[in-house]
Design an enzyme around this catalytic site. Structure first.
Site, PDB file in Angstrom:
ATOM      1  N   GLU A 289       0.839  -1.213   0.000  1.00 32.50           N
ATOM      2  CA  GLU A 289       0.000   0.000   0.000  1.00 32.50           C
ATOM      3  C   GLU A 289       0.872   1.262   0.000  1.00 32.50           C
ATOM      4  OE1 GLU A 289      -2.245  -1.867   3.462  1.00 32.50           O
ATOM      5  OE2 GLU A 289      -3.814  -0.694   2.451  1.00 32.50           O
TER       6      GLU A 289
ATOM      7  N   SER B 188      -6.068  -2.801   1.481  1.00 35.95           N
ATOM      8  CA  SER B 188      -6.457  -2.284   0.171  1.00 35.95           C
ATOM      9  C   SER B 188      -6.972  -3.367  -0.751  1.00 35.95           C
ATOM     10  CB  SER B 188      -5.289  -1.520  -0.471  1.00 35.95           C
ATOM     11  OG  SER B 188      -4.995  -0.359   0.277  1.00 35.95           O
TER      12      SER B 188
ATOM     13  N   SER C  17      -6.393   8.588   4.117  1.00 32.27           N
ATOM     14  CA  SER C  17      -6.736  10.003   4.373  1.00 32.27           C
ATOM     15  C   SER C  17      -7.211  10.234   5.798  1.00 32.27           C
ATOM     16  CB  SER C  17      -7.820  10.469   3.385  1.00 32.27           C
ATOM     17  OG  SER C  17      -7.469  10.146   2.068  1.00 32.27           O
TER      18      SER C  17
HETATM   19  N1  LIG Z   1     -16.711 -12.054   4.713  1.00 30.39           N
HETATM   20  C1  LIG Z   1     -16.953 -11.189   3.708  1.00 30.39           C
HETATM   21  N2  LIG Z   1     -18.174 -11.164   3.126  1.00 30.39           N
HETATM   22  C2  LIG Z   1     -18.439 -10.305   2.110  1.00 30.39           C
HETATM   23  N3  LIG Z   1     -17.547  -9.410   1.593  1.00 30.39           N
HETATM   24  C3  LIG Z   1     -16.318  -9.414   2.138  1.00 30.39           C
HETATM   25  C4  LIG Z   1     -15.956 -10.278   3.217  1.00 30.39           C
HETATM   26  N4  LIG Z   1     -14.670 -10.032   3.558  1.00 30.39           N
HETATM   27  C5  LIG Z   1     -14.230  -9.059   2.716  1.00 30.39           C
HETATM   28  N5  LIG Z   1     -15.204  -8.694   1.859  1.00 30.39           N
HETATM   29  C6  LIG Z   1     -15.057  -7.706   0.778  1.00 30.39           C
HETATM   30  O1  LIG Z   1     -13.663  -7.561   0.483  1.00 30.39           O
HETATM   31  C7  LIG Z   1     -13.209  -6.236   0.769  1.00 30.39           C
HETATM   32  C8  LIG Z   1     -11.803  -6.294   1.346  1.00 30.39           C
HETATM   33  O2  LIG Z   1     -11.773  -7.093   2.490  1.00 30.39           O
HETATM   34  P1  LIG Z   1     -11.110  -6.561   3.851  1.00 30.39           P
HETATM   35  O3  LIG Z   1     -11.205  -7.637   4.867  1.00 30.39           O
HETATM   36  O4  LIG Z   1     -11.696  -5.255   4.211  1.00 30.39           O
HETATM   37  O5  LIG Z   1      -9.572  -6.424   3.460  1.00 30.39           O
HETATM   38  P2  LIG Z   1      -8.623  -5.127   3.331  1.00 30.39           P
HETATM   39  O6  LIG Z   1      -7.871  -5.069   4.633  1.00 30.39           O
HETATM   40  O7  LIG Z   1      -7.727  -5.475   2.198  1.00 30.39           O
HETATM   41  O8  LIG Z   1      -9.464  -3.931   3.120  1.00 30.39           O
HETATM   42  C9  LIG Z   1     -14.254  -5.681   1.733  1.00 30.39           C
HETATM   43  O9  LIG Z   1     -14.280  -4.268   1.653  1.00 30.39           O
HETATM   44  C10 LIG Z   1     -15.523  -6.323   1.179  1.00 30.39           C
HETATM   45  O10 LIG Z   1     -15.931  -5.672  -0.012  1.00 30.39           O
END
Ligand SMILES: Nc1ncnc2c1ncn2[C@@H]1O[C@H](COP(=O)(O)OP(=O)(O)O)[C@@H](O)[C@H]1O
Ligand SMILES: [Mg+2]
EC number: 6.3.2.4
Length: 389
Positions: free
Chosen positions: A14, A197, A336
């Site tokens: 990132e 990300s 941000s």
């Molecule tokens: N268990 C889940 N069910 C549905 N969507 C998910 C789930 N886990 C992650 N996502 C989707 O994947 C995206 C990225 O996952 P996240 O855990 O937030 O990782 P990062 O730390 O890379 O942001 C989330 O913003 C969501 O859109």
């Protein structure tokens, strides 16, 4: 006038996002109160400073940019509060080594080697005030497995998940796929444990996709988490700001994914209608008032149980059909600094920066109250009987 070293970049996937967050902080900092010192950390982990770092257009050609900058280091010497030029050199006509004074550090890193407790550990050893969460909050907030284990231990609503090590998987891939299928239902999300990300994250609706998803994730981390997907989810994020028990919550936002889930493309590469490149988001999130309250309370709880400080953004997934709320993850240094969630509450980005620096100084004072010595005659005894305990 406080000298504030704003640090960004870093050994992280990132890296680029952090450069933007770091420069946004410098741009919005009150220059009557603070003297910002830009400190860019290269992809190789080396630290650089120089005024050319302030212009985002210079990052089109980083090797040339770094030629116009100087390397610096922060010796972990308690209370020194100086960045030394590296290789070390003497001041003109002086025996003293050349350095830059720093009063507070403002880390604007995302991901590994900056948001995960490593940098925070160095700042602790150097005993210099720094913005944001400490070692524990940063480390537990970064590792999605440890984070979920702590949420589970505190009975927070989370999806079913399991985790394994890359090595375990590589020993017997089919057996691991069998194990996952015996514990979790499709569709599933596969994620590197320590990333952000949406990098390295995939959704899997069947065994083939699960295999492909794991093959991608093991590229980024030795530890992998697999979790059940929230059916037809609505994403809602909420920011928390404060220190210890004195916490405030922001409005909630609903980022709008264009793809199957919120991808890196969605987060950083899309053009908002007529606006600048960023996530399409709805503020406040279009959810019932009681759901907003439920999420804001959960966000505060998450911030406290991970012993966070300063500011964080906590992300939730709502199942549209049942409106059931699941805690998804925390970002202890959000993009941000989530300033857009506080602005509607009348807290400008400049004010937000002020608050974060005040919390950093306040927490540093609180740490200074701890005793780090203990009266004992152990060494005197050891002098007589040797080192056997
Ligand atoms: N268990 C889940 N069910 C549905 N969507 C998910 C789930 N886990 C992650 N996502 C989707 O994947 C995206 C990225 O996952 P996240 O855990 O937030 O990782 P990062 O730390 O890379 O942001 C989330 O913003 C969501 O859109
Ligand atoms: Mg996320």
């Amino acid at each position: 006038m406080l000298k504030v070293a704003v640090m960004f970049g870093g050994k992280s996937v990132e890296h680029e996002v952090s450069i933007i967050t770091g420069l946004q902080v410098i741009e919005n900092m009150n220059k009557e109160k603070y003297e910002p010192i830009p400190v860019y950390v290269g992809r190789d982990g080396r630290w650089y400073t120089g005024k050319d770092l302030l212009d985002i257009s210079n990052y089109k050609d980083i090797p040339s940019l770094l030629k116009k900058c100087e390397q610096v280091v922060l010796p972990p010497v308690p209370g020194l509060n100086k960045l030394y030029y590296y290789p070390f050199r003497k001041k003109f006509m002086s025996k003293e080594y050349d350095y830059i004074d720093v009063d507070v550090i403002f880390p604007a890193f995302h991901g590994t080697h900056g948001e995960d407790g490593t940098m925070q550990g160095l700042f602790q050893l150097a005993n210099i005030p720094y913005v944001g969460s400490g070692v524990v909050g940063s480390a537990t907030g970064m590792d999605k497995v440890i984070m979920k284990d702590i949420f589970k231990a505190n009975n927070l609503p989370i999806v079913n998940y399991l985790w394994f090590l890359r090595k375990e998987y590589e020993k017997n891939k089919e057996a691991m796929l069998d194990l996952i299928e015996s514990k979790l239902k499709y569709p599933m999300f596969v994620k590197p444990a320590n990333l952000g990300s949406s990098i390295g994250i995939s959704k899997a609706k069947n065994r083939d996709e699960l295999f492909d998803a794991i093959e991608i994730a093991i590229y980024y981390d030795r530890k992998i988490i697999v979790e059940e997907a929230v059916k037809d989810p609505m994403e809602v994020n909420c920011s928390v700001m404060g220190i210890d028990r004195d916490l405030e919550v922001s409005l909630c936002e609903m980022p709008v994914p264009w793809e199957e889930f919120l991808s890196y493309q969605d987060k950083y590469m899309r053009k908002e209608k007529g606006g600048k490149g960023s996530t399409t988001r709805q503020i406040p999130a279009p959810i019932p008032e009681e759901k907003t309250k439920e999420i804001q309370e959960l966000a505060k709880k998450v911030f406290q149980i991970l012993d966070c400080s300063g500011l964080a953004r906590i992300d939730f997934l709502l199942e549209k059909e049942t409106m059931k709320v699941y805690v998804n993850e925390i970002n202890t240094i959000p993009g941000s600094f989530a300033f857009y969630l506080w602005k509607p509450l009348g807290i400008s980005f400049e004010k937000l920066i002020d608050r974060l620096i005040e919390y950093a100084v306040e927490r540093h004072k609180e740490y200074a109250r701890n005793m780090y010595t203990f009266e004992t005659t152990l060494l005197l005894k050891a002098a007589d009987r040797g080192t056997k305990m």
